[in-house]
Design a protein around this motif. Structure first.
Motif, PDB file in Angstrom:
ATOM      1  N   VAL A 198      -5.336 -20.481 -31.962  1.00 37.40           N
ATOM      2  CA  VAL A 198      -4.478 -19.474 -33.238  1.00 37.40           C
ATOM      3  C   VAL A 198      -3.918 -19.918 -34.725  1.00 37.40           C
ATOM      4  N   GLY A 205      -6.485 -16.447 -44.724  1.00 34.37           N
ATOM      5  CA  GLY A 205      -6.286 -16.362 -43.723  1.00 34.37           C
ATOM      6  C   GLY A 205      -6.208 -15.112 -42.666  1.00 34.37           C
ATOM      7  N   VAL A 206      -7.007 -13.943 -42.631  1.00 35.50           N
ATOM      8  CA  VAL A 206      -6.288 -12.751 -41.999  1.00 35.50           C
ATOM      9  C   VAL A 206      -6.857 -11.909 -41.102  1.00 35.50           C
ATOM     10  N   ALA A 207      -7.589 -12.747 -40.080  1.00 29.39           N
ATOM     11  CA  ALA A 207      -8.356 -12.686 -39.227  1.00 29.39           C
ATOM     12  C   ALA A 207      -7.291 -12.542 -37.900  1.00 29.39           C
ATOM     13  N   GLY A 208      -6.995 -11.257 -37.552  1.00 32.55           N
ATOM     14  CA  GLY A 208      -6.414 -10.529 -36.658  1.00 32.55           C
ATOM     15  C   GLY A 208      -4.703 -10.548 -36.631  1.00 32.55           C
ATOM     16  N   TYR A 209      -4.340 -10.121 -35.779  1.00 29.81           N
ATOM     17  CA  TYR A 209      -2.433 -10.469 -36.155  1.00 29.81           C
ATOM     18  C   TYR A 209      -1.822 -11.976 -36.248  1.00 29.81           C
ATOM     19  N   ASP A 210      -0.539 -11.956 -36.902  1.00 26.73           N
ATOM     20  CA  ASP A 210      -0.235 -13.367 -37.257  1.00 26.73           C
ATOM     21  C   ASP A 210       0.479 -13.637 -36.108  1.00 26.73           C
ATOM     22  N   LEU A 211      -0.731 -14.219 -34.958  1.00 26.99           N
ATOM     23  CA  LEU A 211       0.214 -14.754 -34.080  1.00 26.99           C
ATOM     24  C   LEU A 211       0.453 -16.211 -33.788  1.00 26.99           C
ATOM     25  N   ALA A 213       2.396 -16.839 -36.507  1.00 24.82           N
ATOM     26  CA  ALA A 213       3.729 -16.793 -37.541  1.00 24.82           C
ATOM     27  C   ALA A 213       4.519 -15.850 -35.912  1.00 24.82           C
ATOM     28  N   LEU A 214       4.147 -15.130 -35.075  1.00 21.98           N
ATOM     29  CA  LEU A 214       5.258 -15.226 -34.049  1.00 21.98           C
ATOM     30  C   LEU A 214       5.532 -15.922 -33.080  1.00 21.98           C
ATOM     31  N   LEU A 215       4.596 -16.273 -33.153  1.00 15.79           N
ATOM     32  CA  LEU A 215       4.960 -18.142 -32.320  1.00 15.79           C
ATOM     33  C   LEU A 215       6.248 -18.665 -32.789  1.00 15.79           C
ATOM     34  N   ILE A 460       7.044  -6.758 -26.402  1.00 19.50           N
ATOM     35  CA  ILE A 460       6.385  -7.899 -26.887  1.00 19.50           C
ATOM     36  C   ILE A 460       6.340  -9.315 -25.615  1.00 19.50           C
TER      37      ILE A 460
ATOM     38  N   THR B 430     -12.839 -19.311 -42.217  1.00 23.98           N
ATOM     39  CA  THR B 430     -12.537 -17.819 -41.420  1.00 23.98           C
ATOM     40  C   THR B 430     -12.986 -16.711 -41.722  1.00 23.98           C
ATOM     41  N   THR B 432     -12.513 -13.594 -42.712  1.00 23.72           N
ATOM     42  CA  THR B 432     -11.296 -13.283 -43.934  1.00 23.72           C
ATOM     43  C   THR B 432     -10.801 -13.531 -44.455  1.00 23.72           C
ATOM     44  N   GLY B 433     -10.811 -13.752 -45.031  1.00 22.54           N
ATOM     45  CA  GLY B 433      -9.426 -14.921 -46.473  1.00 22.54           C
ATOM     46  C   GLY B 433      -8.052 -13.354 -46.140  1.00 22.54           C
ATOM     47  N   VAL B 437      -9.042  -7.567 -41.599  1.00 23.10           N
ATOM     48  CA  VAL B 437     -10.085  -7.003 -40.736  1.00 23.10           C
ATOM     49  C   VAL B 437     -11.391  -5.607 -40.232  1.00 23.10           C
ATOM     50  N   HIS B 457      -4.104  -9.775 -28.454  1.00 20.77           N
ATOM     51  CA  HIS B 457      -4.395  -9.036 -29.496  1.00 20.77           C
ATOM     52  C   HIS B 457      -4.001  -7.851 -29.065  1.00 20.77           C
TER      53      HIS B 457
END
Lengths: 483, 483
Positions: A198, A205-211, A213-215, A460, B430, B432-433, B437, B457
């Protein structure tokens, strides 16, 4: 009070289910190389707890020391297959019990995965295995003219994996942020036994959730980290040090507020009280003066005359707060000794008896009130409390020290601990600034956030660890065990 | 290709279920004040899409413009009760279709919640409602000697809520980070209709999972943000500007790599090609020269002589990359005009035809290769591509412009778009920077991360939005619709 997870489970201490324990050990041995499985009771005991002396732990079924991500994945799959909980750990320097073994668990020590895999000087990142020691990474990147800022006091011993698990802070966070601010990406074994990546290696980069940071900061409850990509900064100019001596804790707190008002952001702003100075000097004989009730240590790192101006502004703020003595330290050796004292304060105080460590963080304007309340609590509960603090962040570490074996003192300390939490929350703060929840602050977390937020944590956790095998009972208790 | 969520649902366009639509509208009217419910088709149409001209949208059932968090909560509860999806939106300046209405959805516009609730100069944070315009917050805190860094090109129009939903970047991220780096805490209405607070107001805090970071960038799929607490910095010294003209895109890319190697971190490093300069000048007549194939605009903000040295280092790096002309701009008005051109490039190009916006981000060392590949793609697919870029982040915005109504050109542009994604991923980047999405990069996300990460996700989404009402189909498609 805290109940230890595992107590109510089918799977009790290993001895109660010798066949099952043997089956699990045999399954682990089958997927690990020679020497990576530890089952002798004395060795298992050494891996069964962190530095949180007050947190409970139970005997683990086995300790594993994998060397590759694939071995970690194989261990997680064995645990899934046998329904056995696993407890990831680094060097065990945690202060909340987050790495404490639960009954009949498998402790996964990542210490043998200690390679710095890549240092990229153009993109300014490093890729490391989780067992790399914080100071070792810092030294390796410094050779390339780069800097990894997060510097917990445990940096000579703690691992990057542990730093990530707790989102560790440190001395320079006041200007440069915490571990999570530097983690770009992770490789993780998930609760379903998948090995995934991840995050990213790019600047943004913002492709999808910030997993990622969650981890970070999830204390091993959402995945086992097997590789970490951290952002680096260019090496910075040498720091200058400013020292202030104060006749009371509260006036040191006033000086912290004055520094904040000045608009200068120091690269360190640490507080040590006389108990800390004395304990370190009794142990290491650094020649520290303990006449003052508290000292503040500040550093600034802007280059040239800008740095001179910042140092002078901070010295003036110390005086404004009521310093009995303040000076810019012209002697690098003296400055280094003072910061060494800061790092050694915790182990020095541990020599005096079991230490219960607070980690409250309050708004900067509330630092004087919080320090006054701690002094009041110490007097009212008759508890020996030493204070050290990342004062510039409002992150205070009152250390509650009890004589070994004195159960009455221990009960008083526990009550004082809980009152300090409550005061921090009333002042708009948090129960944990950088150590994590682990076991010791589960009740504090419940006091800090709404039940609906605890429910989001559970949701979660179940989503990412449906079998409930990842460090169960840490951070949030099982729903039926809510404290 | 992308299918629009809602197409396969029971609940189709409002007209097909007039009774149900009426029931929902009546229920919304009952919980909202006069004027907060919009149902006239022309007005609903205006709120049904963002600036991503290529992304599909469907007619919403209604638009609501709540004024309080409690009204947002009441709307979410109406949607839960009636099984109706809701689509949160700010100013609608998004470029990925993340705010596009799905069939028979309720669009929740947060624009009327536009109050700056608190600016705390001691703790250096601000508390704002989600409808506050980025530039308005920046102006308000500047009056107090403070600075909110994230500055997307849309800052005169876009809202903080939208910035949070997309984790928006901007010009100064290269040195100061993106929106998420400044969000301390959020108030959110969850997918189960609870109004909760996550995060903190203190400098540090690790109590529980970092739900704030998980929500930032989740594009309205995990909760509706009703209040935002952002960290502020002290105001910074005036910036200096360095300009470079280049005979080719690739040599500008080489100069970016040279800046990175120099170790100086600029406070801005932007690229505009001749198409951008020409489009802005044709529109605004700023007197921009478009002789060069591309220009680089850099800024540095270190104080005094340190800033002078940094500016000179960057000018030398431009020359090293092959600049045909480079200079430190001594004229603040000229420098401001150049950065205004940067901000106006997107709307200027939109005047030429529908724009399909790329947002790839690649490692800095790969910027020349990525730019070369974009030129090659433009030639091979016969597509007009203008380039602007946050070059110092490796975040490139090739803008694919097609003549209005030319379906063949549109098909070629779509194919070029997908090849650019593939190249960025092959270079370690990536898709998307900073734009998110939304709808346009759902396929790109699936190409970028492993199926197990897509599954994470979905699991988190189901955990936090069990009824599936929060902006369905955005970021990750419904499992059965996977692209």
């Amino acid at each position: 009070m805290i109940t230890l997870p595992g107590e109510d489970r089918d799977l009790r201490a290993a001895d109660e289910h010798p066949d099952r324990a043997d089956r699990v050990r045999r399954a682990l041995a089958a997927v690990l190389p020679e020497g990576a499985l530890v089952t002798t009771p004395a060795s298992v005991e050494r891996y069964s707890h962190d530095e949180a002396e007050w947190a409970p732990y139970a005997p683990a079924l086995a300790v594993v020391r994998p060397r590759t991500a694939e071995q970690v994945q194989a261990v997680v799959r064995v645990c899934l297959e046998h329904g056995v909980p696993l407890v990831p750990r680094g060097a065990g320097t945690g202060l909340s019990g987050g790495a404490n073994a639960t009954a009949a668990s498998v402790v996964v020590s990542l210490e043998a995965m200690d390679a710095v895999l890549e240092i990229n000087t153009v993109e300014r990142y490093a890729v490391v295995q989780p067992g790399v020691i914080n100071d070792d990474l810092r030294a390796a990147v410094a050779e390339q003219g780069l800097w990894y800022p997060p510097d917990p006091a445990s940096s000579p011993w703690s691992t990057l994996g542990g730093n990530v698990a707790t989102n560790a802070g440190g001395v320079c966070c006041v200007k440069y942020g915490v571990t999570g601010d530097y983690v770009l990406g992770l490789q993780v074994v998930t609760g379903t036994g998948e090995l995934v990546r991840v995050g990213r290696k790019t600047a943004k980069g913002v492709a999808g959730y910030d997993l990622t940071a969650l981890l970070v900061g999830s204390e091993g409850t959402l995945g086992v980290v097997t590789e970490i990509t951290v952002r680096l900064r260019p090496a910075r100019p040498p720091e200058q040090t400013v020292v202030g001596h104060f006749a009371s804790l509260v006036s040191a707190g006033e000086a912290v507020a004055a520094v904040t008002r000045s608009g200068v952001v120091p690269s360190a702003l640490e507080l040590l009280d006389r108990h800390c100075l004395r304990a370190v000097d009794d142990w290491k004989h650094l020649g520290l003066e303990a006449d003052a009730a508290a000292i503040l240590l500040a550093r600034v790192d802007s280059p040239g005359v800008a740095g001179d101006a910042e140092a002078e502004t901070i010295r003036a703020a110390f005086d404004e707060g009521g310093a009995v003595w303040s000076a810019r330290s012209e002697d690098p050796q003296e400055a280094e000794a003072l910061f060494a004292a800061r790092r050694l304060a915790y182990p020095a105080l541990e020599r005096l008896g079991p230490v219960l460590t607070e980690d409250v963080c309050v708004p900067l304007g509330a630092v004087p009130a919080m320090l006054a309340s701690i002094e009041d609590v110490a007097a009212r509960y008759d508890v020996h409390i030493a204070n050290l603090a990342h004062a510039g962040d409002g992150n205070l570490h009152p250390l509650l020290i009890t004589p070994p074996g004195d159960e009455a003192a221990r009960a008083r300390a526990q009550a004082a601990f809980e009152e300090i939490h409550a005061t921090a929350l009333a002042l708009g703060g948090t129960v944990t600034g950088e150590h994590g929840v682990g076991l010791l602050k589960r009740g504090g977390l419940v006091a800090e956030v709404a039940p609906a937020v605890i429910a989001m944590h559970h949701a979660i956790r179940v989503a990412l660890d449906p079998a409930g095998i990842l460090n169960p009972g840490k951070v949030v208790a099982e729903p039926e065990q809510e404290v």
